[in-house]
Design a protein around this motif. Sequence first.
Motif, short mmCIF file in Angstrom:
data_model
loop_
_atom_site.label_atom_id
_atom_site.label_comp_id
_atom_site.label_asym_id
_atom_site.label_seq_id
_atom_site.Cartn_x
_atom_site.Cartn_y
_atom_site.Cartn_z
N ASP A 139 0.98 -1.20 0.14
CA ASP A 139 -0.11 0.04 -0.14
C ASP A 139 0.79 1.42 0.01
OD1 ASP A 139 -2.56 -1.26 0.23
OD2 ASP A 139 -2.11 -1.72 2.09
N GLN A 140 2.04 1.26 0.62
CA GLN A 140 2.84 2.38 0.86
C GLN A 140 3.92 2.31 -0.64
OE1 GLN A 140 5.30 3.06 4.23
NE2 GLN A 140 4.30 1.44 5.14
N HIS A 141 4.24 1.34 -0.95
CA HIS A 141 5.50 1.25 -2.05
C HIS A 141 4.97 1.20 -3.30
CE1 HIS A 141 8.06 1.95 1.65
NE2 HIS A 141 7.68 0.65 2.17
N GLY A 142 4.03 0.34 -3.40
CA GLY A 142 3.55 -0.17 -4.71
C GLY A 142 3.31 1.12 -5.48
N THR A 143 2.21 2.09 -5.27
CA THR A 143 1.73 3.05 -5.69
C THR A 143 3.13 4.12 -5.89
OG1 THR A 143 -0.19 2.90 -4.58
CG2 THR A 143 0.11 5.12 -5.40
N ALA A 144 3.79 4.04 -4.86
CA ALA A 144 5.02 5.06 -4.77
C ALA A 144 5.79 4.65 -5.98
CB ALA A 144 5.95 5.12 -3.59
N ILE A 145 6.42 3.43 -6.09
CA ILE A 145 7.13 3.06 -7.39
C ILE A 145 6.49 3.22 -8.70
CG2 ILE A 145 8.06 0.99 -8.44
CD1 ILE A 145 8.37 0.01 -5.52
N ILE A 146 5.21 3.13 -8.90
CA ILE A 146 4.46 2.88 -10.31
C ILE A 146 4.43 4.60 -10.46
CG2 ILE A 146 2.49 2.30 -11.64
CD1 ILE A 146 4.46 0.04 -10.28
N SER A 147 3.86 5.32 -9.40
CA SER A 147 3.83 6.74 -9.77
C SER A 147 4.91 7.72 -10.13
CB SER A 147 2.93 7.43 -8.84
OG SER A 147 3.56 7.33 -7.47
N LYS B 226 -5.92 21.68 -21.96
CA LYS B 226 -5.25 21.06 -23.23
C LYS B 226 -3.89 20.55 -22.87
CE LYS B 226 -9.37 21.67 -25.17
NZ LYS B 226 -10.32 20.43 -25.18
N ASP B 227 -3.15 21.35 -22.15
CA ASP B 227 -1.54 21.18 -21.97
C ASP B 227 -1.49 20.00 -20.82
OD1 ASP B 227 -2.53 22.77 -19.97
OD2 ASP B 227 -0.87 23.90 -20.23
N ILE B 228 -2.41 19.51 -20.26
CA ILE B 228 -2.45 18.46 -19.22
C ILE B 228 -1.66 17.24 -19.57
CG2 ILE B 228 -4.41 17.64 -19.27
CD1 ILE B 228 -4.73 17.88 -16.15
N ILE B 229 -0.90 16.69 -18.64
CA ILE B 229 -0.38 15.14 -18.70
C ILE B 229 -1.18 14.56 -17.35
CG2 ILE B 229 1.42 13.71 -18.59
CD1 ILE B 229 3.29 16.11 -19.45
N MET B 230 -2.07 13.70 -17.81
CA MET B 230 -3.12 13.13 -16.75
C MET B 230 -2.67 11.52 -16.55
SD MET B 230 -5.93 14.21 -15.10
CE MET B 230 -7.48 13.24 -14.14
N ALA B 231 -2.84 11.11 -15.20
CA ALA B 231 -2.88 9.77 -14.86
C ALA B 231 -3.98 9.65 -13.78
CB ALA B 231 -1.62 9.49 -14.29
N THR B 232 -4.61 8.40 -13.95
CA THR B 232 -5.58 8.00 -12.80
C THR B 232 -5.17 6.65 -12.32
OG1 THR B 232 -7.05 7.07 -14.31
CG2 THR B 232 -7.35 9.42 -14.07
N GLY B 233 -6.10 5.98 -11.30
CA GLY B 233 -6.11 4.70 -11.17
C GLY B 233 -6.73 3.74 -11.84
N ARG B 234 -7.64 4.36 -12.96
CA ARG B 234 -8.64 3.66 -13.78
C ARG B 234 -7.91 2.90 -15.04
NH1 ARG B 234 -14.38 5.47 -12.49
NH2 ARG B 234 -14.78 4.47 -14.43
N SER B 235 -8.66 1.94 -15.40
CA SER B 235 -8.36 1.12 -16.66
C SER B 235 -8.92 1.56 -17.95
CB SER B 235 -8.59 -0.29 -16.47
OG SER B 235 -9.94 -0.59 -16.31
N ASP B 236 -9.95 2.49 -17.78
CA ASP B 236 -10.77 3.05 -18.80
C ASP B 236 -10.20 4.39 -19.22
OD1 ASP B 236 -11.66 4.19 -16.23
OD2 ASP B 236 -13.60 4.20 -17.10
N HIS B 237 -9.06 4.91 -18.69
CA HIS B 237 -8.29 5.94 -19.28
C HIS B 237 -6.89 5.81 -19.36
CE1 HIS B 237 -11.89 7.91 -18.17
NE2 HIS B 237 -11.81 8.01 -16.89
N PRO B 238 -6.11 6.41 -20.25
CA PRO B 238 -4.69 6.59 -20.58
C PRO B 238 -4.02 6.44 -19.09
CG PRO B 238 -5.64 8.11 -21.98
CD PRO B 238 -6.73 7.81 -21.08
N GLN C 262 -2.83 4.39 -16.70
CA GLN C 262 -3.25 3.77 -15.28
C GLN C 262 -2.20 3.42 -14.27
OE1 GLN C 262 -4.81 -0.08 -15.51
NE2 GLN C 262 -5.96 0.23 -13.62
N VAL C 263 -2.16 4.02 -13.27
CA VAL C 263 -1.26 3.94 -12.20
C VAL C 263 -1.68 2.52 -11.29
CG1 VAL C 263 0.01 4.83 -9.93
CG2 VAL C 263 -0.30 6.32 -12.00
#
Length: 756
Positions: free
Chosen positions: A163-171, A302-314, A316-317
């Motif tokens: 929970d701590q390190h998984g998200t940290a490493i990927i993000s 329009k200039d945003i670089i966006m990530a989410t935790g969802r699989s239905d968007h580009p 995915q963290v």
Amino acid sequence: MSSKIKKTDALEYHEFPTPGKIQVLPTKKHATQRDLSLAYSPGVAEPCLEIEKNGQKVYNYTSKANLVAVISNGTAVLGLGDIGPLASKPVMEGKALLFKIFADIDVFDIEVDAKDVDKFVETVKAIAPTFGGINLEDIKAPEAFEIETRLKEELNIPVMHDDQHGTAIISAAALKNALEIAGKEASEVNVVINGAGAASISCTRLYKKLGVQKENIVMCDSKGVLRSDRTDLNKQKKEFTTDKDLYTLQDAMKGADVFIGLSIGNVVSPEMLLSMAKNPIVFALANPDPEISYQLAVETRKDIIMATGRSDHPNQVNNVLGFPFIFRGALDVRAKKINEEMKMAAVHALADLTKQSVPEQVNITYNKKMITFGKDYIIPKPFDLRLISEIPPAVAKAAMDSGVAQLPIEDWDAYREILIERLGTGSKLMRLVTNRAKSDPKTVVFAEADQLNVLKAAQIAYDEGIAIPILLGDKIAIEALMKEIQFEGSIRIIDPKSKEEEQRRNEFAEIFWKKEQRKGMTLLEAQKWMRERNYFAAMMVNESQADALVTGYTRSYPTVARPMIELIGKIKGIRRVAATNLMLTDRGPLFLSDTAMNINPNAKDLTEIARMTDKTMKMFGLKPNLAMVSFSNFGSSSSDSAKKMSEAVNYLHKYYPHVVIDGELQADFALNEKMRRDKFSFSKLQGKKVNGLIYPNLESANISYKLLKEIHAAESIGPIIMGLQKPVHLIQLGASVDEIVNMVCIAVVDAQSRKK
């Protein structure tokens, strides 16, 4: 359409056919008394004595080397909170399943009834000799920090709180790439972290190792900015306080380069987003609802670089990009711990992998023409099969370089080959196919929708976004069944026999009659046939009123196949329609042809079957290696059956050299590369793993796939029809719901391929 999981479906999945999601299977022979004597008394005494003399031998003689404990006390389970150890068990079993399917790591899930830190640590320490590594899961902060720190200090095996390190490493990997794309330096950017739990603290610590400066970090919790004058902060939060004149998240966002959300949904407004610096980087990682929706964010900036935790968007963290492969690398060198060097190695490996050319299989899986490094691709896709051959070696090397590895790797190429082989199970392919279907769902006619299992499959396809169902059958019966299973949505229901469909029925009959009128068909007969659901459904696909068709649940295969061939017709240049079955086996996906259509094909027919199988396998993103199987090897028999296989191979070698095929071969030689290498060094299959078998007749192919299915418990998908002009796929009489859903996925992917 959004993916919906119904309560009844979830409970049924976990209860049947066997409660739970994991089991223990023996890895040694156990059929004879001698086997049992070796497994237990008296034979078991010998490894016990060897381990007593040298503790490291436990890795040689037991499963410790590939066994991880997933341990929780249930105090912070997903979004459910403190639900206790018993209620956390389904989640821990789910984690165990992910370890196995992504990295071939065995897991025991351990639920500990202990909220007290000392008691929890002592319990884990007491059982630690069983395991090669420990994954801590769903333990609330701040206790999670102390528990992990103490266990890492007091044990000599890898310990990680995912929970701590998984998200940290990927993000962190995603952030590294996003900064590069935005043209910004880590040491100069202003970063806002919303959320101050275990994941946020760990993420921020790792971002500092990327070069982000502490003075440029502002962290917020539910009460606002973590200011140095606040008196309600724990030790971990105090690590990231600021003296800046900022109090709210809105204040903090002004001029910020990076926003990392690890909090709750919909707390960021468009105005806050507009106040950020040029080319803002926004990771809205709250699930299921991000801090700001993806659509709203990209419409606002329009200039945003966006990530989410969802699989239905580009972008995915997803933690599954990390923990299976980090533990894989740590276990393979018997690391004493997972240290900062190993975590950073994973970060850099993930970031670097994103910049490599994406394999065609990944493009196919996500239904993209070409995925390339950029704003919409800053982190690898979860279904990228390269992860297992890239991340574990990086982690293992970092363990060796930092002095915590006890079993150094010397041959890295051989190690990568071993890792690739661990992917083995063919079920991974079906996950790829399902994901690809979801990326561009097509309309699929369910010709027997008044059957409960067919309707359930249509419901899953609709809820999961796999397909857009069109339901054929008695409308009243279908609606009653839909109510019974709580199938809701805007679904088309068509009754071919109804008055409402008279005009379309007559139009279809006219088309059919004109096609068949010189073969004895009358208009009246054509009108009669159009009242039959399979004929009506086939015409819908033929006339582009639907993209694909799935049928066959209530009738025998030949009965259903006949109208499809009559109405749909064969692809130009194809003499015979054929069928292949995809078998999901422990050794990987295996295609068997022809399992349903041609009773005794001749050599020319076999060349067509092989070519169509080759094309079908490529549709799945596979590289086909085919073998013509028989009871003989390379001319050892002069029987007609063996000779036609040899003739077909010679024809293919001469006129279709791009098809990788050889034979005739006995099945064991076809599937055992070592046997082929020793006996037939001249074979064109040398050094290749055969993943497709072409049989001499329907009898042998049909028997083979049904034996594999029933005795070896291999999952069968098919028969998959090959050679028709349109995506029409037949299911077996009385198929299960899962089998129907799998065939729907294939029908959608087939339709996608034809659209291209």
